[in-house]
Write an enzyme that holds these catalytic residues in place. Structure first.
Site, PDB file in Angstrom:
ATOM      1  N   ASP A  55      35.493   8.101 -22.560  1.00 25.94           N
ATOM      2  CA  ASP A  55      34.415   8.858 -21.905  1.00 25.94           C
ATOM      3  C   ASP A  55      34.663  10.374 -21.955  1.00 25.94           C
ATOM      4  O   ASP A  55      33.790  11.147 -22.359  1.00 25.94           O
ATOM      5  CB  ASP A  55      34.267   8.439 -20.434  1.00 25.94           C
TER       6      ASP A  55
ATOM      7  N   LYS B 148      35.242  -1.852 -15.870  1.00 28.78           N
ATOM      8  CA  LYS B 148      36.101  -0.743 -16.320  1.00 28.78           C
ATOM      9  C   LYS B 148      37.348  -0.550 -15.438  1.00 28.78           C
ATOM     10  O   LYS B 148      38.431  -0.326 -15.959  1.00 28.78           O
ATOM     11  CB  LYS B 148      35.305   0.557 -16.374  1.00 28.78           C
TER      12      LYS B 148
END
Ligand code: NAP
Length: 279
Positions: free
Chosen positions: A101, A65
């Site tokens: 997220d 990520k």
């Protein structure tokens, strides 16, 4: 047929192909979603391969990520703020990086009828998931975000981004109890209680939560952690991590396809597919 996938290491256990292919079929989209094992040192090779083989996009999990951030041609606001990318669209030879997220968690709150603006959140943990959620909440106008973490520097680093809205706290029983007293919402972003991780040593801090305060746990394996079971016994509305998993997936598919997708139509279908997939 356009190809999508999730990359990571480990990744072969991922539920993303099941979740995404369930939605793709329900929406009649011309995509197929796969799982591709990409080791840490293989990321730049994978990027070249994604373009060469014409992948339409991919999701990324551990350990990629953060490493994806400098490899993007375009970064959305959240990916830039969190310095992490979990959704990449490949368009005309360029990479567009997104992070779903924080936005996924805000959707979970909306669906649970919990307002962000003005609410006081107590967040346990300051790891990757907490970072996205804490910064998103602060950015979206939360009244206060208390971040309780074992490693003080990680909570302090989050507080430094929005010092007027985010406050770092410790993780001792007394500090947790104190942080719960002023909470309108409690969110567990640690892995305490997850299968394979230790549990909270004691949950006495829950006694300090005002009555009826909603409690969210990002963990979905097990479906109900000790924290959620205890909070439910005390009369709090509780939500596990499954709605976050699904809402993030919906946001990713919106980025890949350019469509607005109705979560209310998708969530029951995905829940059923996950249920049918249980051993
Ligand atoms: P991470 O970056 O490794 O962070 C882990 C957090 O847990 C850190 O704050 C860490 O504190 C804390 N922690 C770990 N062991 C602890 C202990 N013994 N005592 C006190 N604190 C402890 O992990 P992450 O990616 O943020 O994930 C956290 C959890 O969220 C995991 O259970 C993951 O499965 C879940 N999650 C769910 C979703 C979803 O879609 N539902 C999405 C993302 C993550 P230190 O900083 O002190 O180490």
């Amino acid at each position: 047929m356009k190809k999508l996938c999730v990359i990571g290491d480990p990744v072969l256990h991922s539920k993303s192909p099941l979740i995404q292919n369930t939605m793709i079929r329900a929406l009649g989209l011309d995509y197929e979603y796969f799982c591709v094992l990409v080791k840490k040192e293989e990321l730049t090779d994978w990027m070249a391969r994604a373009l060469r083989e014409g992948w339409a996009g991919f999701n990324a999990t551990m350990p990629h990520k953060q490493a994806l951030v400098p490899l993007m041609d375009h970064l959305d606001t959240d990916a830039a703020l969190f310095q992490a990318v979990n959704t990449v669209c490949c368009r005309d030879g360029e990479f567009y990086g997104f992070n779903t997220d924080g936005g996924g968690f805000v959707r979970v709150l909306e669906q649970a009828g919990v307002p962000v603006k003005g609410s006081r959140f107590t967040v346990l943990g300051a790891g990757g998931a907490a970072k996205a959620i804490v910064l998103e909440l602060a950015e979206q106008g939360a009244g206060q975000v208390l971040v309780c973490n074992r490693t003080a520097e990680k909570a302090e680093a989050l507080s430094a981004v929005f010092p007027d809205r985010i406050t770092a706290r410790g993780f001792s029983p007394a500090e947790l109890s104190d942080a719960c007293k002023s909470a309108d919402v409690l969110v567990n972003c640690t892995n305490l209680g997850m299968i394979g991780s230790p549990s909270f040593e004691n949950l006495d801090f829950l006694q300090s939560l005002p009555g009826g305060v909603p409690v969210f746990d990002l963990i979905y394996h097990p479906e109900q952690t000790d924290l959620l079971a205890e909070a439910e016994d005390l009369g709090h509305p509780v939500t596990n991590g499954l709605p976050l998993l699904i809402n993030q997936a919906i946001l990713s598919l919106e980025h890949f396809s350019g469509l607005a997708i109705d979560p209310a139509a998708m969530i029951p279908l995905v829940e059923k597919a996950l249920d049918d997939d249980k051993p």
